[in-house]
Scaffold this motif. Sequence first.
Motif, PDB file in Angstrom:
ATOM      1  N   GLY A  27      31.207  50.255  73.281  1.00 34.49           N
ATOM      2  CA  GLY A  27      29.837  49.769  73.183  1.00 34.49           C
ATOM      3  C   GLY A  27      29.175  49.489  74.517  1.00 34.49           C
ATOM      4  O   GLY A  27      28.053  48.983  74.552  1.00 34.49           O
ATOM      5  N   LYS A  28      29.829  49.816  75.627  1.00 38.76           N
ATOM      6  CA  LYS A  28      29.268  49.534  76.950  1.00 38.76           C
ATOM      7  C   LYS A  28      29.336  50.792  77.808  1.00 38.76           C
ATOM      8  O   LYS A  28      30.419  51.224  78.219  1.00 38.76           O
ATOM      9  N   ASP A  29      28.144  51.386  78.053  1.00 42.05           N
ATOM     10  CA  ASP A  29      28.012  52.582  78.891  1.00 42.05           C
ATOM     11  C   ASP A  29      27.226  52.247  80.146  1.00 42.05           C
ATOM     12  O   ASP A  29      26.395  51.331  80.162  1.00 42.05           O
ATOM     13  N   GLY A  30      27.491  52.990  81.195  1.00 45.39           N
ATOM     14  CA  GLY A  30      26.746  52.834  82.430  1.00 45.39           C
ATOM     15  C   GLY A  30      26.270  54.181  82.940  1.00 45.39           C
ATOM     16  O   GLY A  30      26.790  55.234  82.545  1.00 45.39           O
ATOM     17  N   LEU A  31      25.271  54.158  83.824  1.00 45.78           N
ATOM     18  CA  LEU A  31      24.705  55.393  84.359  1.00 45.78           C
ATOM     19  C   LEU A  31      25.248  55.666  85.751  1.00 45.78           C
ATOM     20  O   LEU A  31      25.153  54.828  86.651  1.00 45.78           O
ATOM     21  N   TYR A  51      23.922  49.022  83.211  1.00 47.41           N
ATOM     22  CA  TYR A  51      24.885  49.121  84.305  1.00 47.41           C
ATOM     23  C   TYR A  51      24.603  50.350  85.168  1.00 47.41           C
ATOM     24  O   TYR A  51      24.511  51.474  84.653  1.00 47.41           O
ATOM     25  N   SER A  52      24.502  50.127  86.457  1.00 52.20           N
ATOM     26  CA  SER A  52      24.357  51.210  87.429  1.00 52.20           C
ATOM     27  C   SER A  52      25.703  51.395  88.119  1.00 52.20           C
ATOM     28  O   SER A  52      26.285  50.432  88.642  1.00 52.20           O
ATOM     29  N   LEU A  53      26.203  52.613  88.119  1.00 54.46           N
ATOM     30  CA  LEU A  53      27.558  52.880  88.581  1.00 54.46           C
ATOM     31  C   LEU A  53      27.577  53.689  89.871  1.00 54.46           C
ATOM     32  O   LEU A  53      26.625  54.419  90.178  1.00 54.46           O
ATOM     33  N   VAL A  54      28.672  53.550  90.596  1.00 57.55           N
ATOM     34  CA  VAL A  54      28.949  54.393  91.762  1.00 57.55           C
ATOM     35  C   VAL A  54      30.381  54.892  91.635  1.00 57.55           C
ATOM     36  O   VAL A  54      31.212  54.254  90.977  1.00 57.55           O
ATOM     37  N   PRO A  55      30.689  56.031  92.245  1.00 59.81           N
ATOM     38  CA  PRO A  55      32.065  56.527  92.182  1.00 59.81           C
ATOM     39  C   PRO A  55      33.018  55.585  92.918  1.00 59.81           C
ATOM     40  O   PRO A  55      32.653  54.981  93.928  1.00 59.81           O
TER      41      PRO A  55
END
Length: 275
Positions: free
Chosen positions: A217-221, A262-266
């Motif tokens: 239920g928790k996705d980030g971009l 959520y904003s993601l980075v590698p």
Amino acid sequence: GSNGSTSMGSVCASTMSLLNAGVPLKAAVAGIAMGLISDDVDGKTEYVALTDILGAEDAFGDMDFKVAGTKEFVTALQLDTKLDGIPASVLSAALLQAKEARLAILDVMNQAISSPDEMSLLAPRIISIKVPVDMIGAVIGPKGKMINQIQDETGADITIEDDGTIYIGAVEGSAAEAAKAQINAIANPVQLSVGDKFNGSVVKLAAFGAFVNLAPGKDGLLHISQIRKMHGGKRIENLEDVMKVGDKIEVVINEIDPKGKYSLVPANLPDEAKA
């Protein structure tokens, strides 16, 4: 020569094998085979009980008496006799003699292995967890979507009881633990924070980046600008050329906006690629 106690030897070996495999037994069980010889002495029948009989003693003796049990209890008995009857006092004495032998064997077994070893992750198992009753619906999901997704991803079989008990069966322990982790993430959700690292799954591709599942239920971009950094800063015309749905990717939460997105980075980028 022949050994008349192979069946009781298998009882001892079974206990040790189960403990070695990590099975949590309530108590170790050992077994001993007793025998009996009798003869007339001065007109009176005398009896002698034999401990741990051999094949010959089994064949030519008057009784084959097998006793298995723990330190506390007898768990199994088998008695074969060639006599018309055995005095109760003789049988009682044989039982006490068998107990002494059984306790001695259990002490030897305990020296070799006294508690269950850690179960291999490759061993099949069924585990159970308890979730709040009001979270059962969340674990199942709309039309069973969530529980089916967990089963498809982990390979585990999941059964949910009305009281919130969930049984998870899997041919490998790693699959059972993976399903347990996903269920706990739903029923006992943790608060995600900036800096948290995940080995997420790509669930959707868009022109501006990839959506990565961090927890149920928790996705980030993961923005396309960040994806370029994973490929040396090269321009990416088509995201599907470098990534597809289902790919696993290590990411870190870089930012959480006021709406909880959520904003993601590698993760693990070299320093020059982070610039």
